[in-house]
Scaffold this motif. Structure first.
Motif, PDB file in Angstrom:
ATOM      1  N   LYS B 346     -47.694  39.348 -19.008  1.00 45.35           N
ATOM      2  CA  LYS B 346     -48.033  39.035 -17.625  1.00 45.35           C
ATOM      3  C   LYS B 346     -48.731  37.678 -17.511  1.00 45.35           C
ATOM      4  O   LYS B 346     -48.538  36.948 -16.543  1.00 45.35           O
ATOM      5  N   GLU B 349     -46.266  34.977 -17.788  1.00 44.24           N
ATOM      6  CA  GLU B 349     -45.412  35.028 -16.602  1.00 44.24           C
ATOM      7  C   GLU B 349     -46.129  34.364 -15.422  1.00 44.24           C
ATOM      8  O   GLU B 349     -45.556  33.535 -14.717  1.00 44.24           O
ATOM      9  N   ILE B 353     -44.826  30.671 -13.783  1.00 41.37           N
ATOM     10  CA  ILE B 353     -44.312  30.610 -12.417  1.00 41.37           C
ATOM     11  C   ILE B 353     -45.221  29.763 -11.535  1.00 41.37           C
ATOM     12  O   ILE B 353     -44.773  29.146 -10.571  1.00 41.37           O
TER      13      ILE B 353
ATOM     14  N   ILE C 343     -44.913  36.146  -7.895  1.00 35.36           N
ATOM     15  CA  ILE C 343     -43.977  37.274  -8.002  1.00 35.36           C
ATOM     16  C   ILE C 343     -43.644  37.456  -9.477  1.00 35.36           C
ATOM     17  O   ILE C 343     -43.188  36.530 -10.132  1.00 35.36           O
ATOM     18  N   THR C 344     -43.886  38.664  -9.984  1.00 37.93           N
ATOM     19  CA  THR C 344     -43.702  38.917 -11.422  1.00 37.93           C
ATOM     20  C   THR C 344     -42.832  40.149 -11.658  1.00 37.93           C
ATOM     21  O   THR C 344     -42.338  40.752 -10.712  1.00 37.93           O
ATOM     22  N   GLY C 345     -42.695  40.495 -12.916  1.00 42.13           N
ATOM     23  CA  GLY C 345     -42.115  41.778 -13.314  1.00 42.13           C
ATOM     24  C   GLY C 345     -40.720  42.045 -12.803  1.00 42.13           C
ATOM     25  O   GLY C 345     -39.887  41.152 -12.676  1.00 42.13           O
ATOM     26  N   LYS C 346     -40.465  43.325 -12.535  1.00 40.66           N
ATOM     27  CA  LYS C 346     -39.161  43.797 -12.088  1.00 40.66           C
ATOM     28  C   LYS C 346     -38.711  43.072 -10.817  1.00 40.66           C
ATOM     29  O   LYS C 346     -37.520  42.812 -10.636  1.00 40.66           O
ATOM     30  N   ALA C 348     -39.449  39.984  -9.753  1.00 41.14           N
ATOM     31  CA  ALA C 348     -38.982  38.638 -10.080  1.00 41.14           C
ATOM     32  C   ALA C 348     -37.633  38.704 -10.786  1.00 41.14           C
ATOM     33  O   ALA C 348     -36.740  37.885 -10.542  1.00 41.14           O
ATOM     34  N   GLU C 349     -37.502  39.698 -11.650  1.00 46.11           N
ATOM     35  CA  GLU C 349     -36.264  39.851 -12.423  1.00 46.11           C
ATOM     36  C   GLU C 349     -35.079  40.127 -11.484  1.00 46.11           C
ATOM     37  O   GLU C 349     -34.029  39.494 -11.578  1.00 46.11           O
ATOM     38  N   TRP C 350     -35.258  41.087 -10.598  1.00 49.40           N
ATOM     39  CA  TRP C 350     -34.215  41.412  -9.611  1.00 49.40           C
ATOM     40  C   TRP C 350     -33.835  40.171  -8.803  1.00 49.40           C
ATOM     41  O   TRP C 350     -32.669  39.814  -8.687  1.00 49.40           O
ATOM     42  N   SER C 352     -34.349  36.938  -9.251  1.00 48.07           N
ATOM     43  CA  SER C 352     -33.750  35.812  -9.986  1.00 48.07           C
ATOM     44  C   SER C 352     -32.290  36.087 -10.308  1.00 48.07           C
ATOM     45  O   SER C 352     -31.430  35.232 -10.097  1.00 48.07           O
ATOM     46  N   ILE C 353     -32.010  37.274 -10.805  1.00 47.59           N
ATOM     47  CA  ILE C 353     -30.647  37.560 -11.230  1.00 47.59           C
ATOM     48  C   ILE C 353     -29.710  37.661 -10.019  1.00 47.59           C
ATOM     49  O   ILE C 353     -28.526  37.374 -10.115  1.00 47.59           O
ATOM     50  N   ARG C 354     -30.282  38.020  -8.891  1.00 44.17           N
ATOM     51  CA  ARG C 354     -29.466  38.058  -7.665  1.00 44.17           C
ATOM     52  C   ARG C 354     -29.301  36.663  -7.064  1.00 44.17           C
ATOM     53  O   ARG C 354     -28.574  36.486  -6.087  1.00 44.17           O
TER      54      ARG C 354
ATOM     55  N   VAL D 342     -27.444  45.120 -10.450  1.00 39.67           N
ATOM     56  CA  VAL D 342     -28.519  44.299 -11.002  1.00 39.67           C
ATOM     57  C   VAL D 342     -28.890  44.870 -12.372  1.00 39.67           C
ATOM     58  O   VAL D 342     -29.386  45.989 -12.461  1.00 39.67           O
ATOM     59  N   GLU D 359     -25.484  37.663 -15.196  1.00 44.79           N
ATOM     60  CA  GLU D 359     -25.749  37.264 -13.818  1.00 44.79           C
ATOM     61  C   GLU D 359     -24.592  37.570 -12.872  1.00 44.79           C
ATOM     62  O   GLU D 359     -24.794  37.934 -11.723  1.00 44.79           O
ATOM     63  N   ALA D 362     -24.514  40.648 -10.756  1.00 40.63           N
ATOM     64  CA  ALA D 362     -25.468  40.743  -9.650  1.00 40.63           C
ATOM     65  C   ALA D 362     -25.036  39.944  -8.436  1.00 40.63           C
ATOM     66  O   ALA D 362     -25.557  40.131  -7.345  1.00 40.63           O
ATOM     67  N   ARG D 363     -24.112  39.041  -8.658  1.00 39.14           N
ATOM     68  CA  ARG D 363     -23.750  38.123  -7.554  1.00 39.14           C
ATOM     69  C   ARG D 363     -22.332  38.340  -7.056  1.00 39.14           C
ATOM     70  O   ARG D 363     -21.841  37.585  -6.220  1.00 39.14           O
ATOM     71  N   ARG D 366     -21.428  38.139  -3.436  1.00 35.02           N
ATOM     72  CA  ARG D 366     -22.559  37.668  -2.644  1.00 35.02           C
ATOM     73  C   ARG D 366     -22.128  36.513  -1.760  1.00 35.02           C
ATOM     74  O   ARG D 366     -22.647  36.344  -0.668  1.00 35.02           O
TER      75      ARG D 366
END
Lengths: 367, 367, 367, 367
Positions: B346, B349, B353, C343-346, C348-350, C352-354, D342, D359, D362-363, D366
């Motif tokens: 964390k 992270e 960011i 924004i961290t963790g799950k 941020a992961e969601w 970013s990948i989207r 995702v 990636e 996830a897209r 989109r």
């Protein structure tokens, strides 16, 4: 002084076996590493060859029993038992620190029993790096080696333990130079080993440059010497030392990280130890490019029970390793490093930020 | 008003010591940071020099006791005990907010006892930033400093606490300008400190530009003032305030993040505080480039028991720090910043960011 | 049919209040988001202005009570209580689905009571999107709006609920076109809202293009309609439906993710709802660029107890929001979006990948 | 030998049903994968078409029952029950390894009952890849297929199971070449399947090149064969084997990872199996580009209870799948692969470091 040392050694064995002295908030990192199963091994499990040659010696499997003990009657029995089994299985063995017997000749037998019971196995003598600063030199090294007709000498570095134990010697000035003097004079290989806190890339480089022929990284995640000292301090009513032991319980470089740190840096064999508890761990260490692996705790617990139990523990580890190799379609120890492994989690994070490459392990032989 | 303030101060001490007022769902971030153990320290532990010079003062170790209390009879005893020990150990000490004594001269002794017991230690006077908006100025600052013949003044910023407590003062308009006025006139260093919610890079920059000479980031992860107010509200049957305390229990910038935010932004000394509980934490803070570290809670609990206990707590912290330095081969406080640390999880992270560099810490001296 | 609908509505309220129908293995994502505390708020908390103008209406705070109920005697009392409080506090309110009253005139009062008790508050009428496929049109929309002299109409999309409940209507063909027909004819704003499964960027875009004036994303992480149906099925001895409810308990796009998906895609106001439980959550939603926030469950539980309790719940939320704004030095709702959030963790992961940008939130106003 | 095999098969069923033989420290990876809910499905749930054509056969849903058992009276009842239900539902079914019946004609009925009860369903014969090394060839393959008038033959690869069980055959030399010989001669499709340890990209490629027409990846995360052998060894008092079972309990490539490894590498249908426990899992497998999915454990437990129970389990899975499709606005099995998913956590980490693209999933659609 030696009497006190003997008492300490007895306590070390008792505590290691009876108390929980494993790392608590840190792990070896092996749990972050995954093999890529091969549904088509393409080999006959029977043909798997576990033998390997390291330090010019042929081992029937890439496994040695780590330096454990010496100096006391019980240590003598333990060394005898382990030696008997490693001889039978074609493995290797390190003895515990020999300082006690260098200083008191009557204690030599507790070490020399190893060679008596293991006439052909690879035996590693053992002295403390910090002793080299305190007057030891080539003479004592040779005496230690002669005591067990050793194939190699391990110089152990244990700054954590020395820093925590009340009777610790904490002058490490010039240890590296002393090691260099030994390697320059000694024909047999000098191995440098940590004692549970791991070796970093930087130290690995210096050791290789000092002429060391093998590095046992002895990383964090298995038995914690700080934990052992915590229990000793508790027993002897020393709250200050007990708190120190507690604070450093998990100190060090986890084993998987340390293997990579050193193996990506030096060109001499890396011995992986520290929390190795199964043949799967052994295989992971080898896949990370360790040349040999070493265990202490599980063998110590077995050796107290006898040679049968010891043989079972070591045979199971070997069979587990053979199984992993079968499931990866790898028929020799040397080619485990060609099979892909996936390094994830904290271990990947540590290695990447420290500047080590982690992707190539996962893509070996993919294309 | 002052009587009520005194009652509040008594409650604060009682609650801090007897209730669980630690952060619950947030940590300091220190657990994300790993040292890279050095198997070859190359130094003699005995030669490690813990002394450091900050604010033109020589500290025997980079450790001060954070601003805790004042104004009540018990506070007087606590200040006396802490002062006695920091004098003996060559450390520094901050007193609690002096407003109560600025307004009622008879309470001065509970603060001035610190200088009486610590004639040479670095003492830090203390007033609230929000008071500067409510009429305080150079005169009151000087009065506070004179009360303890202070070496520096800490202006504390506690918007969270003020926002939660029923009697809170929540006009922070112009606090920065008032701070600038003080720094312009005062010869002794002005330190600005948070009270457990951390300081961001943006605020650090403004404070440095306002002439502040040191920033105590006092991050989140240790004692939570919102938690203290939660318990006060519960005791006084104020459910609305209790809910507010609960909602903000974990508010703020964790300590490790805040140290990096500020130290990568300003060129004045950073004092690290907030949840520091061991010498390993202290070493991590220093490795993140804090110039000093500060603790309150563990010393408060000890000081209530007496000077022996207090001396033990502080000595153990110092010995733990010395041990870390030994295990990193670092013989001076100033060079801890040259040893690599691995920032993960964390904390990495958050910092990445937010635009801070985290890799360089891990690769210091690698090449 | 309507009797059955009424029974269902009664069950919905009972289950929502008495059973644990919260998401279990998924969270809103708010716990991944951190504010960057401002030790120097630079403002007077008293001067913070919580009012905001959305849909041409001035709200005293960016908070409305989500569509809850209607049609039953208890629903009538609930609507009355909530309306009374939102009128007093200058907030807004949505009523539950009005289908039951469109079909049975005698049930209109359970909805129209809202306008009676809230003559000036922003009231949102409510019909199901799926009804538009089943014959409803502009006429019914206008009837629903007239029933409460609504300021806007919410068309709710609840495919998950319809798919799980035995009596569900699961023909969603042409819903979007029907919405477009309504927006083309209606002068007052059409809001489209989910019911706890969130709205994706793709759907947000289509809705904006269809002339919708606001999107209530109603994400996953709060009350689960699948869970409600799970309990209904259990009660009525329908194991097949119970299993379905269980399987979809946590289905949907978590609230924080959905807010970003939609707010980075459309230019109409986003209403954030779904698991908002504190003023800190409200502030996070606003910092993610929601224009309004909405809660149901905590207000429902309070409304059953009366207007005092309801007023307390809403006032506490508002005070928590005000506190966050104070601690960020933000004196207007509109400028919360200028303060940095991490924004961290799950989450941020969601994001970013989207393909959504997450770094800019953390660096707002840093330079 | 066959008697022993039969006893073993009986034990396998007993242990699978009565003991916890699920993966313990590893999961399928499905929990790392999220669908992006579609608030506007735009379709009528009633019009969703679950049928799919694979291997030239039309399945009413993309679901088959995995190879389970055969050879014993109970196996006969199980096969009969499953066959009856898959016939009714228009699904497919694989039988357990037929070796036992190839060698003892009187046991054929326990397999052939499947075709008797399922005259039109897709039935898959089953022999072990390792048998091909031990003398089996086209003749035995044809015999196995004829026994159930099979639509395809599955050659199972179970090196883990063979390596762990005392009576295991662990010569896999030349298995791939033998498979190539079979595919060259056989008109009906040859499927290769793992048995719970997954198939890697590398193996998938080789299998496709060897003429295989479908790959059932059977990944890790569901029933563990090592666990089954652990319980057998425990029962028979074989501690060495028990330890081996324990050590390899979680060995293998998790199902989600394996689906992607293979589907991004080959152009033949991928059958997803290993820990699939709900229609949501089925949908995730299909979204990862599996052509069919397969379950064993939940169907085995149901089949022991009878056809009613079996029909319920399969119908629920199908309804769950239909629900997912509805909530994604997808009206055909073929277009599930166009809806975004995702991929997060460990699964994304594994796939990225192994060189697979995550990636694009996830897209999808989109833009």
């Amino acid at each position: 002084m030696a009497d006190e040392t003997i008492r300490r050694k007895e306590e070390h064995i008792r505590i290691s076996v009876n108390q929980n002295v494993q790392a608590r908030r840190v792990t070896t990192g092996f749990e972050d590493i995954y093999f890529v199963h091969k549904a088509l091994p393409g080999i006959n499990k029977r043909n798997i060859n576990l033998s390997t040659e390291v330090f010019g010696h042929s081992f029937s499997a890439p496994l040695i029993v780590g330096a454990i003990t010496g100096g006391t009657p019980e240590a003598s029995r333990i060394n005898s038992t382990i030696a008997e089994v490693v001889e039978e299985l074609g493995l290797g063995m390190g003895v515990g620190s020999q300082r006690v017997a260098i200083e008191r000749k009557e204690l030599e037998k507790s070490f020399s029993v190893a060679r008596k019971k293991a006439p052909t196995a690879f035996l590693i003598a053992n002295i403390g790096g910090v002793q080299l600063v305190n007057g030891y030199g080539l003479k004592e090294v040779k005496k230690a080696m002669k005591m067990i007709e050793a194939d190699a000498i391990a110089i152990h570095l244990n700054p954590l333990q020395e820093a925590i134990q009340p009777e610790g010697q904490t002058n490490f000035e010039g240890v590296l130079e002393k090691i260099r003097e030994i390697t320059a004079e000694l024909e047999k290989p000098v191995i440098v080993k940590e004692t549970g806190a791991g070796i970093a890339a930087e130290e690995g480089k210096k050791l290789e440059e000092a002429g060391v022929k093998g590095i046992d990284i002895s990383g964090t995640g298995g038995t914690s010497w700080a934990a052992v000292e915590y229990y000793r301090a508790r027993k002897h009513g020393k709250p200050f030392q007990r708190e120190l032991g507690e604070a450093f319980w998990d100190w060090g470089i986890p084993t998987a990280m340390s293997i990579v740190e050193v193996s990506q840096t030096v060109n001499i064999p890396v011995i992986a130890s520290g929390g190795i508890r199964s043949g799967v761990d052994i295989a992971k260490a080898l896949a990370l490019k360790a040349g040999l692996t070493s265990l202490s705790k599980p063998v110590l617990s077995a050796a107290i029970k006898g040679s049968n139990e010891t043989e079972k523990v070591l045979s199971l580890l070997i069979e587990e390793l053979r199984n992993v190799m079968f499931l990866l379609g790898v028929d020799s120890v040397q080619t485990i490093t060609e099979t892909p492994i996936v390094i994830t989690g904290k271990t990947a994070e540590w290695l990447s930020i420290r500047g080590f490459e982690v992707e190539s392990y996962a893509r070996r032989r993919r294309h």
